[in-house]
Enzyme design. Structure first.
Site, PDB file in Angstrom:
ATOM      1  N   SER A 105       0.824  -1.211   0.000  1.00  0.00           N
ATOM      2  CA  SER A 105       0.000   0.000   0.000  1.00  0.00           C
ATOM      3  C   SER A 105       0.852   1.252   0.000  1.00  0.00           C
ATOM      4  O   SER A 105       0.338   2.341  -0.263  1.00  0.00           O
ATOM      5  CB  SER A 105      -0.856   0.049   1.271  1.00  0.00           C
TER       6      SER A 105
ATOM      7  N   HIS B 170      -0.773  -2.549  -7.376  1.00  0.00           N
ATOM      8  CA  HIS B 170      -1.535  -2.255  -6.157  1.00  0.00           C
ATOM      9  C   HIS B 170      -3.024  -2.394  -6.422  1.00  0.00           C
ATOM     10  O   HIS B 170      -3.624  -1.570  -7.112  1.00  0.00           O
ATOM     11  CB  HIS B 170      -1.178  -0.827  -5.684  1.00  0.00           C
TER      12      HIS B 170
ATOM     13  N   GLU C 122      -3.168   0.163  -9.397  1.00  0.00           N
ATOM     14  CA  GLU C 122      -2.093   1.124  -9.634  1.00  0.00           C
ATOM     15  C   GLU C 122      -0.859   0.345 -10.062  1.00  0.00           C
ATOM     16  O   GLU C 122      -0.445  -0.588  -9.367  1.00  0.00           O
ATOM     17  CB  GLU C 122      -1.768   1.912  -8.358  1.00  0.00           C
TER      18      GLU C 122
ATOM     19  N   ASN D  77      -3.455   6.155  -2.004  1.00  0.00           N
ATOM     20  CA  ASN D  77      -3.249   6.200  -0.549  1.00  0.00           C
ATOM     21  C   ASN D  77      -2.628   7.509  -0.081  1.00  0.00           C
ATOM     22  O   ASN D  77      -2.795   7.903   1.075  1.00  0.00           O
ATOM     23  CB  ASN D  77      -2.412   5.015  -0.080  1.00  0.00           C
TER      24      ASN D  77
HETATM   25  N1  CAA Z   1     -16.933 -11.313  -7.398  1.00  0.00           N
HETATM   26  C1  CAA Z   1     -17.667 -10.469  -8.142  1.00  0.00           C
HETATM   27  N2  CAA Z   1     -18.546  -9.587  -7.604  1.00  0.00           N
HETATM   28  C2  CAA Z   1     -18.716  -9.605  -6.272  1.00  0.00           C
HETATM   29  C3  CAA Z   1     -17.995 -10.481  -5.435  1.00  0.00           C
HETATM   30  C4  CAA Z   1     -17.065 -11.378  -6.059  1.00  0.00           C
HETATM   31  N3  CAA Z   1     -16.336 -12.231  -5.357  1.00  0.00           N
HETATM   32  N4  CAA Z   1     -18.363 -10.268  -4.144  1.00  0.00           N
HETATM   33  C5  CAA Z   1     -19.288  -9.283  -4.184  1.00  0.00           C
HETATM   34  N5  CAA Z   1     -19.499  -8.892  -5.471  1.00  0.00           N
HETATM   35  C6  CAA Z   1     -20.415  -7.814  -5.937  1.00  0.00           C
HETATM   36  C7  CAA Z   1     -21.801  -7.905  -5.319  1.00  0.00           C
HETATM   37  O1  CAA Z   1     -22.579  -8.823  -6.045  1.00  0.00           O
HETATM   38  C8  CAA Z   1     -22.289  -6.474  -5.445  1.00  0.00           C
HETATM   39  O2  CAA Z   1     -22.710  -6.225  -6.775  1.00  0.00           O
HETATM   40  P1  CAA Z   1     -24.027  -5.346  -7.079  1.00  0.00           P
HETATM   41  O3  CAA Z   1     -23.737  -3.987  -6.503  1.00  0.00           O
HETATM   42  O4  CAA Z   1     -24.113  -5.348  -8.567  1.00  0.00           O
HETATM   43  O5  CAA Z   1     -25.134  -6.063  -6.372  1.00  0.00           O
HETATM   44  C9  CAA Z   1     -21.026  -5.656  -5.249  1.00  0.00           C
HETATM   45  O6  CAA Z   1     -19.935  -6.554  -5.514  1.00  0.00           O
HETATM   46  C10 CAA Z   1     -20.896  -5.106  -3.833  1.00  0.00           C
HETATM   47  O7  CAA Z   1     -20.930  -6.187  -2.906  1.00  0.00           O
HETATM   48  P2  CAA Z   1     -21.902  -6.233  -1.636  1.00  0.00           P
HETATM   49  O8  CAA Z   1     -23.320  -5.982  -2.019  1.00  0.00           O
HETATM   50  O9  CAA Z   1     -21.570  -7.485  -0.893  1.00  0.00           O
HETATM   51  O10 CAA Z   1     -21.395  -5.072  -0.723  1.00  0.00           O
HETATM   52  P3  CAA Z   1     -21.876  -3.591  -0.530  1.00  0.00           P
HETATM   53  O11 CAA Z   1     -22.836  -3.118  -1.541  1.00  0.00           O
HETATM   54  O12 CAA Z   1     -22.236  -3.508   0.911  1.00  0.00           O
HETATM   55  O13 CAA Z   1     -20.495  -2.824  -0.793  1.00  0.00           O
HETATM   56  C11 CAA Z   1     -18.194  -2.421  -0.651  1.00  0.00           C
HETATM   57  C12 CAA Z   1     -19.345  -3.247  -0.146  1.00  0.00           C
HETATM   58  C13 CAA Z   1     -17.927  -2.741  -2.121  1.00  0.00           C
HETATM   59  C14 CAA Z   1     -16.983  -2.864   0.175  1.00  0.00           C
HETATM   60  C15 CAA Z   1     -18.510  -0.902  -0.487  1.00  0.00           C
HETATM   61  O14 CAA Z   1     -18.895  -0.641   0.833  1.00  0.00           O
HETATM   62  C16 CAA Z   1     -17.317  -0.037  -0.831  1.00  0.00           C
HETATM   63  O15 CAA Z   1     -17.050   0.248  -1.995  1.00  0.00           O
HETATM   64  N6  CAA Z   1     -16.583   0.416   0.216  1.00  0.00           N
HETATM   65  C17 CAA Z   1     -15.369   1.218   0.031  1.00  0.00           C
HETATM   66  C18 CAA Z   1     -14.247   0.340  -0.399  1.00  0.00           C
HETATM   67  C19 CAA Z   1     -12.980   1.083  -0.574  1.00  0.00           C
HETATM   68  O16 CAA Z   1     -12.873   2.302  -0.502  1.00  0.00           O
HETATM   69  N7  CAA Z   1     -11.908   0.316  -0.804  1.00  0.00           N
HETATM   70  C20 CAA Z   1     -10.584   0.853  -0.913  1.00  0.00           C
HETATM   71  C21 CAA Z   1      -9.884   0.646   0.405  1.00  0.00           C
HETATM   72  S1  CAA Z   1      -8.286   1.352   0.387  1.00  0.00           S
HETATM   73  C22 CAA Z   1      -7.355   0.220  -0.407  1.00  0.00           C
HETATM   74  O17 CAA Z   1      -7.796  -0.814  -0.795  1.00  0.00           O
HETATM   75  C23 CAA Z   1      -5.939   0.581  -0.641  1.00  0.00           C
HETATM   76  C24 CAA Z   1      -4.980   0.271   0.421  1.00  0.00           C
HETATM   77  O18 CAA Z   1      -3.808   0.080   0.053  1.00  0.00           O
HETATM   78  C25 CAA Z   1      -5.285   0.288   1.855  1.00  0.00           C
HETATM   79  P1  NAD Z   2      -3.585  -9.451   5.980  1.00  0.00           P
HETATM   80  O1  NAD Z   2      -3.076  -9.256   7.351  1.00  0.00           O
HETATM   81  O2  NAD Z   2      -5.033  -9.725   5.766  1.00  0.00           O
HETATM   82  O3  NAD Z   2      -2.813 -10.669   5.268  1.00  0.00           O
HETATM   83  C1  NAD Z   2      -1.427 -10.802   5.240  1.00  0.00           C
HETATM   84  C2  NAD Z   2      -1.141 -12.275   4.978  1.00  0.00           C
HETATM   85  O4  NAD Z   2       0.265 -12.409   4.733  1.00  0.00           O
HETATM   86  C3  NAD Z   2      -1.472 -13.182   6.177  1.00  0.00           C
HETATM   87  O5  NAD Z   2      -2.339 -14.201   5.741  1.00  0.00           O
HETATM   88  C4  NAD Z   2      -0.112 -13.746   6.594  1.00  0.00           C
HETATM   89  O6  NAD Z   2      -0.175 -15.081   7.049  1.00  0.00           O
HETATM   90  C5  NAD Z   2       0.656 -13.647   5.277  1.00  0.00           C
HETATM   91  N1  NAD Z   2       2.106 -13.650   5.429  1.00  0.00           N
HETATM   92  C6  NAD Z   2       2.881 -12.998   6.340  1.00  0.00           C
HETATM   93  N2  NAD Z   2       4.172 -13.294   6.127  1.00  0.00           N
HETATM   94  C7  NAD Z   2       4.232 -14.119   5.049  1.00  0.00           C
HETATM   95  C8  NAD Z   2       5.285 -14.763   4.343  1.00  0.00           C
HETATM   96  N3  NAD Z   2       6.555 -14.626   4.691  1.00  0.00           N
HETATM   97  N4  NAD Z   2       4.952 -15.538   3.290  1.00  0.00           N
HETATM   98  C9  NAD Z   2       3.660 -15.701   2.919  1.00  0.00           C
HETATM   99  N5  NAD Z   2       2.635 -15.114   3.552  1.00  0.00           N
HETATM  100  C10 NAD Z   2       2.916 -14.334   4.598  1.00  0.00           C
HETATM  101  O7  NAD Z   2      -3.110  -8.199   5.156  1.00  0.00           O
HETATM  102  P2  NAD Z   2      -3.739  -7.594   3.811  1.00  0.00           P
HETATM  103  O8  NAD Z   2      -4.726  -6.562   4.179  1.00  0.00           O
HETATM  104  O9  NAD Z   2      -4.107  -8.715   2.899  1.00  0.00           O
HETATM  105  O10 NAD Z   2      -2.472  -6.828   3.223  1.00  0.00           O
HETATM  106  C11 NAD Z   2      -1.507  -7.482   2.426  1.00  0.00           C
HETATM  107  C12 NAD Z   2      -0.762  -6.444   1.600  1.00  0.00           C
HETATM  108  O11 NAD Z   2      -1.699  -5.761   0.759  1.00  0.00           O
HETATM  109  C13 NAD Z   2      -0.079  -5.362   2.441  1.00  0.00           C
HETATM  110  O12 NAD Z   2       1.095  -4.972   1.790  1.00  0.00           O
HETATM  111  C14 NAD Z   2      -1.103  -4.239   2.422  1.00  0.00           C
HETATM  112  O13 NAD Z   2      -0.547  -2.978   2.638  1.00  0.00           O
HETATM  113  C15 NAD Z   2      -1.639  -4.367   1.008  1.00  0.00           C
HETATM  114  N6  NAD Z   2      -2.972  -3.801   0.784  1.00  0.00           N
HETATM  115  C16 NAD Z   2      -3.929  -3.881   1.761  1.00  0.00           C
HETATM  116  C17 NAD Z   2      -5.190  -3.358   1.510  1.00  0.00           C
HETATM  117  C18 NAD Z   2      -6.280  -3.427   2.533  1.00  0.00           C
HETATM  118  O14 NAD Z   2      -7.305  -2.762   2.368  1.00  0.00           O
HETATM  119  N7  NAD Z   2      -6.133  -4.194   3.607  1.00  0.00           N
HETATM  120  C19 NAD Z   2      -5.472  -2.781   0.261  1.00  0.00           C
HETATM  121  C20 NAD Z   2      -4.476  -2.738  -0.720  1.00  0.00           C
HETATM  122  C21 NAD Z   2      -3.212  -3.250  -0.435  1.00  0.00           C
END
Ligand code: CAA
Ligand code: NAD
Length: 284
Positions: free
Chosen positions: A120, A141, A153, A191
């Protein structure tokens, strides 16, 4: 040559989702996990997601069965040897990821293989430097939940080879994802913008300006976000969010990236959000 054999390191929240979408597009996937319990948990996550997709009519039973046939979970790192693309999705921790990249460099035999990280925040250059093939390393990403979120990304470093960039982009696009390209700066595009917003919400909650529910309702109904920022932090994982904040702060030294004390304390207390059953909210 088309990428048919994909490795995923880590089958957590993200790795299991990435495995699902790669297998859905027809790749044969081997997920590496640390032990049998983690491997079983990874398979449970994939099965749960497929069951949801089936329930909602997003997938046929035949498609579900073929996805499951395309995924193996392994605890033997040597099973990554013949992979053409490996996507590292282990815990967000630079030291751990650098070790994984060094190990991949040793084990993956194909000189044309692409080594990618789903980090991330961690600069890809630092992970590439753990290998003897930095030209083959990129960031791919994905976003959570991977089967639903349409973005990937693509992050390239000053060393990434042009053909590696092109093949990584084509592969991500073949998963029906839209690909944006970012330079190698901590947090990339999304992010760098999203995490300070989540941290601001935590500071607002910590200052007692409003309840968690009201902050989240405010952003859901007032700005049409699908989730409020505290719900989203629970969804991402508080540990991952804090780690990302720390990496951003280390890179830019700007207060907006500093982890608020409340986030730090909650992580120290094991309140990691949905994955631990409690964060800003409690989960079944
Ligand atoms: N395959 C295909 N489609 C699927 C699926 C799968 N395995 N699982 C669920 N879906 C579909 C569902 O059928 C649904 O479709 P429709 O809208 O057409 O009915 C859709 O995906 C949404 O699923 P749900 O109805 O179960 O869930 P929801 O409507 O409550 O939405 C959510 C859940 C998508 C998570 C929504 O709340 C959302 O978009 N939240 C924000 C998510 C977000 O911002 N993510 C980014 C996080 S940051 C990040 O990821 C980066 C990082 O590095 C930390
Ligand atoms: P998570 O804690 O759900 O899963 C991490 C997994 O890695 C665990 O199952 C753990 O057993 C495994 N692991 C640890 N050490 C390992 C090793 N040496 N070999 C193999 N597996 C190992 O974490 P996550 O949320 O899936 O995040 C994973 C990566 O994805 C991180 O780099 C995170 O920043 C990135 N990411 C997270 C999100 C999010 O929304 N959580 C979104 C985008 C990217």
């Amino acid at each position: 040559m088309a990428i048919e054999r994909v490795g995923i390191i880590g089958g957590g929240l993200m790795g299991s989702g990435i495995a699902e979408v790669c297998a859905r597009s027809g790749s044969q996937v081997v997920v590496h996990e640390v032990d049998v319990a983690a491997a079983e948990a990874a398979m449970g996550r994939i099965e749960g997601s497929l069951a949801r997709a089936l329930d909602r009519g997003k997938m046929s039973d035949t498609e579900r069965a073929s996805i499951l046939r395309n995924i193996d979970i392994s605890t033997d790192f040597a099973d990554q040897a013949d992979r053409q693309l490996v996507i590292e999705a282990a815990t967000e921790n630079e030291e751990l990821k650098r070790q994984i990249f060094a190990d991949l460099d040793e084990v993956v035999t194909d000189p044309d293989a692409i080594l990618a990280s789903n980090t991330s925040s961690i600069p890809i250059t630092r992970l590439a430097a753990a290998t003897n093939r930095p030209e083959s390393v990129v960031g791919l990403h994905f976003f959570n939940p991977v089967p639903v979120m349409a973005l990937v990304e693509l992050v390239t470093t000053v060393k990434t080879a042009d053909d590696v960039q092109e093949r990584a982009r084509d592969y991500a696009a073949s998963l029906a994802k839209t690909v944006i390209h970012a330079k190698d700066r901590a947090g990339f595009v999304v992010n760098m913008l999203l995490v300070p917003f989540m941290l601001s919400a935590i500071r607002m909650y910590e200052a007692g300006v409003a309840s968690a529910e009201d902050i989240d309702t405010g952003m859901r109904l007032g700005a049409n976000h699908p989730m409020g920022p505290l719900e989203l932090t629970d969804f991402v994982g508080l540990d991952t969010t804090k780690y990302v904040a720390d990496v951003l702060f280390e890179e830019f030294k700007e207060p907006l990236y500093a982890s608020p004390p409340l986030l730090t304390r909650m992580v120290e207390a094991g309140l990691l959000g949905r994955k631990s059953g409690e964060g800003f909210y409690k989960y079944e």
